[in-house]
Each structure stands twice: as C-alpha cells, then as structure tokens.
Design a protein around this motif. Sequence first.
Motif, PDB file in Angstrom:
ATOM      1  N   TYR A 198       0.895  -1.157   0.023  1.00 18.85           N
ATOM      2  CA  TYR A 198      -0.005   0.019  -0.015  1.00 18.85           C
ATOM      3  C   TYR A 198       0.877   1.448  -0.076  1.00 18.85           C
ATOM      4  O   TYR A 198       1.997   1.308   0.654  1.00 18.85           O
ATOM      5  CB  TYR A 198      -0.808   0.143   1.361  1.00 18.85           C
ATOM      6  CG  TYR A 198      -1.794  -1.127   1.574  1.00 18.85           C
ATOM      7  CD1 TYR A 198      -3.079  -1.168   0.924  1.00 18.85           C
ATOM      8  CD2 TYR A 198      -1.425  -2.203   2.063  1.00 18.85           C
ATOM      9  CE1 TYR A 198      -3.971  -2.138   1.068  1.00 18.85           C
ATOM     10  CE2 TYR A 198      -2.333  -3.423   2.066  1.00 18.85           C
ATOM     11  CZ  TYR A 198      -3.680  -3.267   1.428  1.00 18.85           C
ATOM     12  OH  TYR A 198      -4.292  -4.324   1.645  1.00 18.85           O
ATOM     13  N   ARG A 217      -1.755   7.967  -0.156  1.00 18.27           N
ATOM     14  CA  ARG A 217      -2.491   8.750  -1.222  1.00 18.27           C
ATOM     15  C   ARG A 217      -1.419  10.213  -1.381  1.00 18.27           C
ATOM     16  O   ARG A 217      -1.352  10.464  -2.357  1.00 18.27           O
ATOM     17  CB  ARG A 217      -3.843   9.128  -1.332  1.00 18.27           C
ATOM     18  CG  ARG A 217      -4.763   8.098  -1.510  1.00 18.27           C
ATOM     19  CD  ARG A 217      -6.209   8.230  -1.599  1.00 18.27           C
ATOM     20  NE  ARG A 217      -6.468   9.281  -2.766  1.00 18.27           N
ATOM     21  CZ  ARG A 217      -6.896  10.520  -2.806  1.00 18.27           C
ATOM     22  NH1 ARG A 217      -7.103  11.193  -1.544  1.00 18.27           N
ATOM     23  NH2 ARG A 217      -7.083  11.058  -3.865  1.00 18.27           N
ATOM     24  N   ASP A 218      -1.234  10.549  -0.086  1.00 14.51           N
ATOM     25  CA  ASP A 218      -0.408  11.628  -0.257  1.00 14.51           C
ATOM     26  C   ASP A 218       1.267  11.463  -0.396  1.00 14.51           C
ATOM     27  O   ASP A 218       2.055  12.274  -0.530  1.00 14.51           O
ATOM     28  CB  ASP A 218      -0.275  12.530   1.245  1.00 14.51           C
ATOM     29  CG  ASP A 218       0.081  11.892   2.343  1.00 14.51           C
ATOM     30  OD1 ASP A 218       0.434  10.697   2.058  1.00 14.51           O
ATOM     31  OD2 ASP A 218      -0.260  12.232   3.458  1.00 14.51           O
ATOM     32  N   GLU A 232     -10.195   4.092  -7.608  1.00 15.16           N
ATOM     33  CA  GLU A 232      -9.737   5.163  -7.929  1.00 15.16           C
ATOM     34  C   GLU A 232      -8.511   5.141  -9.075  1.00 15.16           C
ATOM     35  O   GLU A 232      -7.779   4.203  -9.012  1.00 15.16           O
ATOM     36  CB  GLU A 232      -9.277   6.216  -6.843  1.00 15.16           C
ATOM     37  CG  GLU A 232      -8.780   7.539  -6.939  1.00 15.16           C
ATOM     38  CD  GLU A 232      -8.345   8.263  -5.867  1.00 15.16           C
ATOM     39  OE1 GLU A 232      -7.054   8.280  -5.456  1.00 15.16           O
ATOM     40  OE2 GLU A 232      -9.284   8.631  -5.090  1.00 15.16           O
ATOM     41  N   TYR A 251      -4.900   5.540 -10.149  1.00 16.48           N
ATOM     42  CA  TYR A 251      -3.883   5.820  -9.493  1.00 16.48           C
ATOM     43  C   TYR A 251      -2.625   5.451 -10.528  1.00 16.48           C
ATOM     44  O   TYR A 251      -2.626   4.132 -10.828  1.00 16.48           O
ATOM     45  CB  TYR A 251      -3.759   5.177  -8.144  1.00 16.48           C
ATOM     46  CG  TYR A 251      -2.355   5.692  -7.308  1.00 16.48           C
ATOM     47  CD1 TYR A 251      -2.319   6.793  -6.954  1.00 16.48           C
ATOM     48  CD2 TYR A 251      -1.506   5.041  -7.361  1.00 16.48           C
ATOM     49  CE1 TYR A 251      -1.144   7.226  -5.929  1.00 16.48           C
ATOM     50  CE2 TYR A 251      -0.149   5.151  -6.837  1.00 16.48           C
ATOM     51  CZ  TYR A 251      -0.186   6.149  -5.999  1.00 16.48           C
ATOM     52  OH  TYR A 251       0.898   6.886  -5.381  1.00 16.48           O
ATOM     53  N   ARG A 292      -7.296   1.305  -9.126  1.00 15.33           N
ATOM     54  CA  ARG A 292      -6.702   0.573  -8.036  1.00 15.33           C
ATOM     55  C   ARG A 292      -7.904   0.643  -6.920  1.00 15.33           C
ATOM     56  O   ARG A 292      -8.694   1.634  -6.896  1.00 15.33           O
ATOM     57  CB  ARG A 292      -5.379   0.988  -7.673  1.00 15.33           C
ATOM     58  CG  ARG A 292      -4.579   0.976  -8.710  1.00 15.33           C
ATOM     59  CD  ARG A 292      -2.998   1.302  -8.145  1.00 15.33           C
ATOM     60  NE  ARG A 292      -2.001   1.393  -9.398  1.00 15.33           N
ATOM     61  CZ  ARG A 292      -1.346   0.231  -9.636  1.00 15.33           C
ATOM     62  NH1 ARG A 292      -1.503  -0.910  -9.075  1.00 15.33           N
ATOM     63  NH2 ARG A 292      -0.340   0.446 -10.663  1.00 15.33           N
ATOM     64  N   VAL A 315      -8.818   1.859  -3.078  1.00 16.31           N
ATOM     65  CA  VAL A 315      -8.564   2.586  -1.979  1.00 16.31           C
ATOM     66  C   VAL A 315      -8.941   2.293  -0.854  1.00 16.31           C
ATOM     67  O   VAL A 315     -10.214   1.958  -0.730  1.00 16.31           O
ATOM     68  CB  VAL A 315      -8.982   4.219  -2.243  1.00 16.31           C
ATOM     69  CG1 VAL A 315      -8.474   4.976  -1.407  1.00 16.31           C
ATOM     70  CG2 VAL A 315      -8.394   4.745  -3.883  1.00 16.31           C
ATOM     71  N   ARG A 330      -9.275   2.865   3.779  1.00 17.09           N
ATOM     72  CA  ARG A 330      -9.069   3.899   5.046  1.00 17.09           C
ATOM     73  C   ARG A 330      -8.898   3.095   6.096  1.00 17.09           C
ATOM     74  O   ARG A 330      -9.394   1.890   6.180  1.00 17.09           O
ATOM     75  CB  ARG A 330     -10.141   4.854   4.754  1.00 17.09           C
ATOM     76  CG  ARG A 330     -11.669   4.078   5.052  1.00 17.09           C
ATOM     77  CD  ARG A 330     -12.745   5.152   4.764  1.00 17.09           C
ATOM     78  NE  ARG A 330     -13.955   4.207   4.632  1.00 17.09           N
ATOM     79  CZ  ARG A 330     -15.137   4.780   5.011  1.00 17.09           C
ATOM     80  NH1 ARG A 330     -15.365   6.327   4.619  1.00 17.09           N
ATOM     81  NH2 ARG A 330     -16.251   4.281   5.166  1.00 17.09           N
ATOM     82  N   ARG A 373      -4.688   8.810   7.157  1.00 21.52           N
ATOM     83  CA  ARG A 373      -4.430   8.747   5.688  1.00 21.52           C
ATOM     84  C   ARG A 373      -5.209   7.632   4.901  1.00 21.52           C
ATOM     85  O   ARG A 373      -5.738   6.657   5.781  1.00 21.52           O
ATOM     86  CB  ARG A 373      -2.942   8.174   5.606  1.00 21.52           C
ATOM     87  CG  ARG A 373      -1.829   9.151   6.223  1.00 21.52           C
ATOM     88  CD  ARG A 373      -0.607   8.577   5.983  1.00 21.52           C
ATOM     89  NE  ARG A 373       0.557   9.301   6.414  1.00 21.52           N
ATOM     90  CZ  ARG A 373       1.275   9.124   7.590  1.00 21.52           C
ATOM     91  NH1 ARG A 373       0.852   8.485   8.480  1.00 21.52           N
ATOM     92  NH2 ARG A 373       1.896   9.950   7.980  1.00 21.52           N
ATOM     93  N   GLU A 374      -5.459   7.747   3.532  1.00 22.87           N
ATOM     94  CA  GLU A 374      -5.893   6.911   2.774  1.00 22.87           C
ATOM     95  C   GLU A 374      -4.869   6.029   2.221  1.00 22.87           C
ATOM     96  O   GLU A 374      -3.663   6.679   1.760  1.00 22.87           O
ATOM     97  CB  GLU A 374      -6.969   7.623   1.647  1.00 22.87           C
ATOM     98  CG  GLU A 374      -8.182   8.031   2.443  1.00 22.87           C
ATOM     99  CD  GLU A 374      -9.130   8.282   1.483  1.00 22.87           C
ATOM    100  OE1 GLU A 374     -10.503   8.095   1.741  1.00 22.87           O
ATOM    101  OE2 GLU A 374      -8.778   9.047   0.567  1.00 22.87           O
ATOM    102  N   TYR A 375      -4.953   4.763   1.873  1.00 20.02           N
ATOM    103  CA  TYR A 375      -4.021   4.153   1.264  1.00 20.02           C
ATOM    104  C   TYR A 375      -4.469   3.412  -0.155  1.00 20.02           C
ATOM    105  O   TYR A 375      -5.588   2.984  -0.291  1.00 20.02           O
ATOM    106  CB  TYR A 375      -3.469   3.015   2.021  1.00 20.02           C
ATOM    107  CG  TYR A 375      -3.041   3.284   3.267  1.00 20.02           C
ATOM    108  CD1 TYR A 375      -1.470   3.457   3.434  1.00 20.02           C
ATOM    109  CD2 TYR A 375      -3.648   3.854   4.513  1.00 20.02           C
ATOM    110  CE1 TYR A 375      -0.819   4.080   4.662  1.00 20.02           C
ATOM    111  CE2 TYR A 375      -2.995   4.328   5.592  1.00 20.02           C
ATOM    112  CZ  TYR A 375      -1.571   4.493   5.744  1.00 20.02           C
ATOM    113  OH  TYR A 375      -0.797   4.823   6.820  1.00 20.02           O
ATOM    114  N   VAL A 376      -3.730   3.450  -1.133  1.00 19.09           N
ATOM    115  CA  VAL A 376      -3.813   3.056  -2.472  1.00 19.09           C
ATOM    116  C   VAL A 376      -3.041   1.546  -2.355  1.00 19.09           C
ATOM    117  O   VAL A 376      -1.852   1.493  -2.114  1.00 19.09           O
ATOM    118  CB  VAL A 376      -3.353   3.634  -3.654  1.00 19.09           C
ATOM    119  CG1 VAL A 376      -3.822   3.142  -5.056  1.00 19.09           C
ATOM    120  CG2 VAL A 376      -4.421   5.039  -3.504  1.00 19.09           C
TER     121      VAL A 376
END
Length: 208
Positions: free
Chosen positions: A141, A144-145, A179, A181, A186, A188, A190, A202-205
Amino acid sequence: MWELSGQYDVGVWYEYVRVGTWTNQYDVFCGVVVNGVRLDQPYCRAVEECVEEVLREYKREVERLREPPVPALVIKIDPVEELLREWPELGAFGTEWVRKWLDLRDRLIEIAKTLRRFPWMVGVVRQRPMSILHPYMVEVYVARDGSETCISLTSSKAYCAQNGAAKEVKLELEFSRYEVYEDKIREVYRPKGLLAFATAAREYVRLI
C-alpha cells in the motif's frame, strides 16, 4: 575389384565437381563401394596392397557406423534460476519459495517489480520466514499523499516506511472505493474504526 567380388558386393562411385569459373571445368572424384558403404579412393600400387587398404577402410567405416550417435548437447535452463537472474529481488523470499510458486510467475514478477521500486522492502522480506507465505498474501500500500509505503505479509502485521526507515505496525484497513492511480484503476482503503474519522487519517492505495 575382381579380387573382392567373390566375398563382397563391390562397385565404384564417382562425382563431378565444378572448379574454376570457365565453362565445363570439372574435377572427377571417385572411390570404391563395398556392400553399400562408400569409401574414398585407395592410394596404392600393387593389387594386394589395394585389396588390404580397401578392406581396412571398409572395416573402419563399418565400425564407425555401428557407434551410437553422439547425443546433441542439451543445455537445460532452470526456469527458477532464469527468473531470479531477471528479478533478483525475489531472492529475498528464498529459491525454494520461488520454485514452489513458479506456476504463479506473473504474480511473482508483479511482486518483484514492487520490491525494485521500494528497495527497503527487500530487507524486510529477507529477515522473516517465508516458506508458507502465499504470493497473494503479499500486499503493498502507498499513502495517497505519498508520505508512506507499507508491505503486509500477514493479516495481522505490516511494515511501513517514511523516508526509507521501516517499522512494524498494525495496519487495519477497510475498502473505500476505486480510483485511478498511476494510470490504473486501483483499490483505495481507509483506516478502520475511530481512526477513520481522524482529521489526519491517511488513505492508502493498494499497489498489489
């Protein structure tokens, strides 16, 4: 020829070979045929000497024809070694692990590409037993930032890194949405529970 005809089926072979660049310039090559075996032309003077040379050459050629053919050199390429040469990052899991899951080659390459992108993950994998790990249990993972990347090897543990420094964490995520990416659609995720409502959560892809 006459001296051999009583015991052998004998004959003569000949062949025209063109030489030079002019028209009708040929050399003639010839020899003896004994029982269907083609021999080179004997070089001798006396009849007895020629008979001995022909018989000697005939026996030598028959023995050569009886020998089993030399097997062609077969170079066996180990598909595991070939894969590890191309993707040495997989060596962190161990050669036997790669051999065990070679049927999932595409998944192994997907994992290797991710490890190459995040080299610190190779060290994490190498320090932990992987013999029973299924390739589809390996999950990666990225926040997102872009501030954090994580690799999960079991359902209860993950290892996350910021600026290359890895630490063990308990990463509990739940699916949020799909989303685009890096040009791919992919998943996403949380954080679960109360962390999901934190302002800085944070949110993770999921990459793999």
